[in-house]
Motif scaffolding. Structure first.
Motif, short mmCIF file in Angstrom:
data_model
loop_
_atom_site.label_atom_id
_atom_site.label_comp_id
_atom_site.label_asym_id
_atom_site.label_seq_id
_atom_site.Cartn_x
_atom_site.Cartn_y
_atom_site.Cartn_z
N ALA A 184 14.86 8.07 -2.37
CA ALA A 184 13.79 7.08 -2.54
C ALA A 184 13.05 6.90 -1.22
O ALA A 184 13.57 7.24 -0.14
CB ALA A 184 14.38 5.75 -2.99
N HIS A 185 11.83 6.38 -1.31
CA HIS A 185 11.05 6.10 -0.10
C HIS A 185 10.53 4.68 -0.15
O HIS A 185 9.85 4.28 -1.10
CB HIS A 185 9.88 7.09 -0.02
CG HIS A 185 8.98 6.86 1.16
ND1 HIS A 185 9.44 6.49 2.41
CD2 HIS A 185 7.61 6.95 1.28
CE1 HIS A 185 8.42 6.37 3.24
NE2 HIS A 185 7.30 6.63 2.59
N PHE A 186 10.88 3.90 0.86
CA PHE A 186 10.29 2.57 1.04
C PHE A 186 9.08 2.76 1.94
O PHE A 186 9.23 2.90 3.15
CB PHE A 186 11.29 1.61 1.69
CG PHE A 186 12.47 1.26 0.83
CD1 PHE A 186 12.61 1.78 -0.45
CD2 PHE A 186 13.47 0.41 1.30
CE1 PHE A 186 13.72 1.46 -1.26
CE2 PHE A 186 14.57 0.08 0.51
CZ PHE A 186 14.69 0.61 -0.76
N ARG A 187 7.90 2.83 1.35
CA ARG A 187 6.70 3.12 2.12
C ARG A 187 5.96 1.85 2.50
O ARG A 187 6.26 0.76 1.99
CB ARG A 187 5.76 4.06 1.36
CG ARG A 187 5.13 3.47 0.10
CD ARG A 187 3.91 4.27 -0.31
NE ARG A 187 2.81 4.12 0.64
CZ ARG A 187 1.71 4.87 0.66
NH1 ARG A 187 1.57 5.84 -0.22
NH2 ARG A 187 0.75 4.65 1.54
N GLY A 188 4.96 1.99 3.36
CA GLY A 188 4.16 0.84 3.76
C GLY A 188 3.01 0.63 2.79
O GLY A 188 2.95 1.24 1.71
N ALA A 189 2.10 -0.26 3.18
CA ALA A 189 0.92 -0.54 2.35
C ALA A 189 0.11 0.75 2.15
O ALA A 189 0.27 1.72 2.88
CB ALA A 189 0.07 -1.61 3.03
N LEU A 190 -0.78 0.73 1.18
CA LEU A 190 -1.49 1.96 0.81
C LEU A 190 -2.53 2.40 1.83
O LEU A 190 -2.87 3.58 1.91
CB LEU A 190 -2.18 1.75 -0.56
CG LEU A 190 -1.24 1.52 -1.75
CD1 LEU A 190 -2.07 1.22 -2.99
CD2 LEU A 190 -0.34 2.72 -1.98
N LEU A 191 -3.05 1.46 2.64
CA LEU A 191 -4.19 1.79 3.50
C LEU A 191 -3.86 2.39 4.87
O LEU A 191 -4.54 3.33 5.28
CB LEU A 191 -5.06 0.54 3.70
CG LEU A 191 -5.78 0.02 2.45
CD1 LEU A 191 -6.52 -1.26 2.79
CD2 LEU A 191 -6.76 1.06 1.92
N PRO A 192 -2.90 1.86 5.63
CA PRO A 192 -2.73 2.37 7.00
C PRO A 192 -2.46 3.88 7.03
O PRO A 192 -1.69 4.39 6.22
CB PRO A 192 -1.52 1.59 7.52
CG PRO A 192 -1.45 0.38 6.66
CD PRO A 192 -1.94 0.80 5.31
N GLN A 193 -3.08 4.55 8.00
CA GLN A 193 -2.94 6.00 8.09
C GLN A 193 -1.51 6.43 8.35
O GLN A 193 -1.03 7.42 7.80
CB GLN A 193 -3.84 6.54 9.21
CG GLN A 193 -3.98 8.05 9.21
CD GLN A 193 -4.62 8.60 7.94
OE1 GLN A 193 -5.68 8.16 7.55
NE2 GLN A 193 -3.95 9.54 7.30
N ASN A 194 -0.76 5.67 9.17
CA ASN A 194 0.62 6.08 9.43
C ASN A 194 1.49 5.93 8.19
O ASN A 194 2.42 6.72 7.97
CB ASN A 194 1.21 5.32 10.62
CG ASN A 194 1.28 3.82 10.43
OD1 ASN A 194 0.77 3.28 9.45
ND2 ASN A 194 1.90 3.14 11.38
#
Length: 338
Positions: A184-194
């Motif tokens: 699984a991946h706990f990702r960040g918000a959709l907008l930031p490039q990183n």
């Protein structure tokens, strides 16, 4: 206490203001004896040069602006330390502003720094920033600008970055090499490039190793903090019973997940392996210690100011400055969570 002026020193010594000024600046056409007398009197009166007047003459404020999403943050505090260390060496003061991940506040802060006539600006974008017109204005005004960490690829300015995509790929590959099949991946918000790049690195690692990408295994953590990690881990346990690995976008989110698994008797890494990102100091102090990617915050800060200083120096001499993108190396840290 009234400010001591050159005129007051001159009147006390019975010499001209011009002579006093030249003596304090060590001009060669003033005798050593006169310089010594003037400096002694200036010291006695606790004279300090009028910085504002000096700045008007040199057209420099000797201040630079720094806008970051969060001050109380291990990575960004390391960046700040690196920036301040380099700035002090060159005689600059740093105005530090916190955007709180808000585009509106970030925009106001840019306006403030411009109105303060800072000599240059350094910025890591807020998560909510999409429109970069406020930064385009900085460029139009020919104020030196360096972006770091969270950047916009649309803006033509100097940048200090890491290869987020490659680092995420290596982190995910480590989980795969550890035997994980369902990650699984706990990702960040959709907008930031990183956030985008770390997600793409995770996805590419799965594809390259013959593991199917499943969008239901990706959980968005808007604040990428401890609470987000807790909530995402709880949701993961409700949705999937077969996940054996997690790549989290930050150490805090990973640590939040570990706390949930520890409470529920789920063994890390025997039942599930966890990778973080950043290498916060707490990553090595928790149980089990967290495997992560070392993100060089202090070095990023140093290089950010150095690059800004190069541009400020070039502009002062009316020379062309070629924008640069500097990529810093990251490092995989293997600990007990994988």
């Amino acid at each position: 206490m009234k400010e001591v002026t050159l005129k007051q020193i001159a009147e006390n010594l019975g010499i001209s203001i011009t002579t006093v000024s030249k003596a304090l600046k060590d001009y060669p056409d003033v005798s050593k004896k006169t310089k010594a007398i003037v400096k002694k009197e200036a010291k006695k009166l606790r004279y300090k040069p009028n910085v504002f007047a000096v700045n008007l003459r040199t057209r420099e404020s000797k201040t630079v602006g720094l806008i970051i999403p969060e001050v109380v943050h291990h990575f960004f505090s390391s960046v700040i330390n690196g920036i301040i260390e380099q700035a002090e060496k060159k005689g600059y003061l740093v105005i530090i502003l916190q955007s709180n991940e808000s585009y509106k506040l970030e925009k106001k802060q840019i306006d403030l720094l411009i109105s303060k006539r800072v000599d240059g600006i350094m910025i890591s974008l807020a998560n909510k920033t999409v429109d970069i017109s406020h930064l385009e204005r900085v460029k139009e005004l020919e104020v030196p600008l360096v972006m770091f960490d969270k950047i916009s690829k649309l803006l033509d300015c100097s940048k200090i970055i890491i290869n987020d995509r490659e680092a995420a790929y290596i982190a995910t590959k480590h989980l795969i090499d550890s035997g994980c099949k369902r990650i699984a991946h706990f990702r960040g918000a959709l907008l930031p490039q990183n956030s985008i790049d770390r997600f793409l690195g995770y996805k590419k690692a799965l594809e390259d190793h013959g593991l199917p990408y499943d969008s239901s295994l990706v959980y968005i953590c808007e604040n990428v903090d401890y609470e987000d990690g807790i909530n995402a881990a709880k949701k993961l346990l409700e949705d999937h019973k077969d996940v054996d690995g997690i790549f989290a976008i930050t150490d805090l989110a990973a640590i939040g997940a570990i706390s949930v698994f520890n409470e529920r008797g789920i063994r890390v890494p025997d039942d599930i392996s966890i990778m973080g990102f950043s290498n916060w100091f707490i990553s090595s102090a928790i149980t089990p210690s967290l495997s992560t990617v070392d993100q060089p915050g202090y070095e990023m800060g140093k290089q950010t100011f150095k690059l800004l200083y190069k541009e400020m120096k070039a502009r002062k001499k009316n020379k062309e400055f070629e924008k640069q993108t500097v990529e810093l190396a990251t490092r995989l840290i293997k600990r007990n969570s994988t």
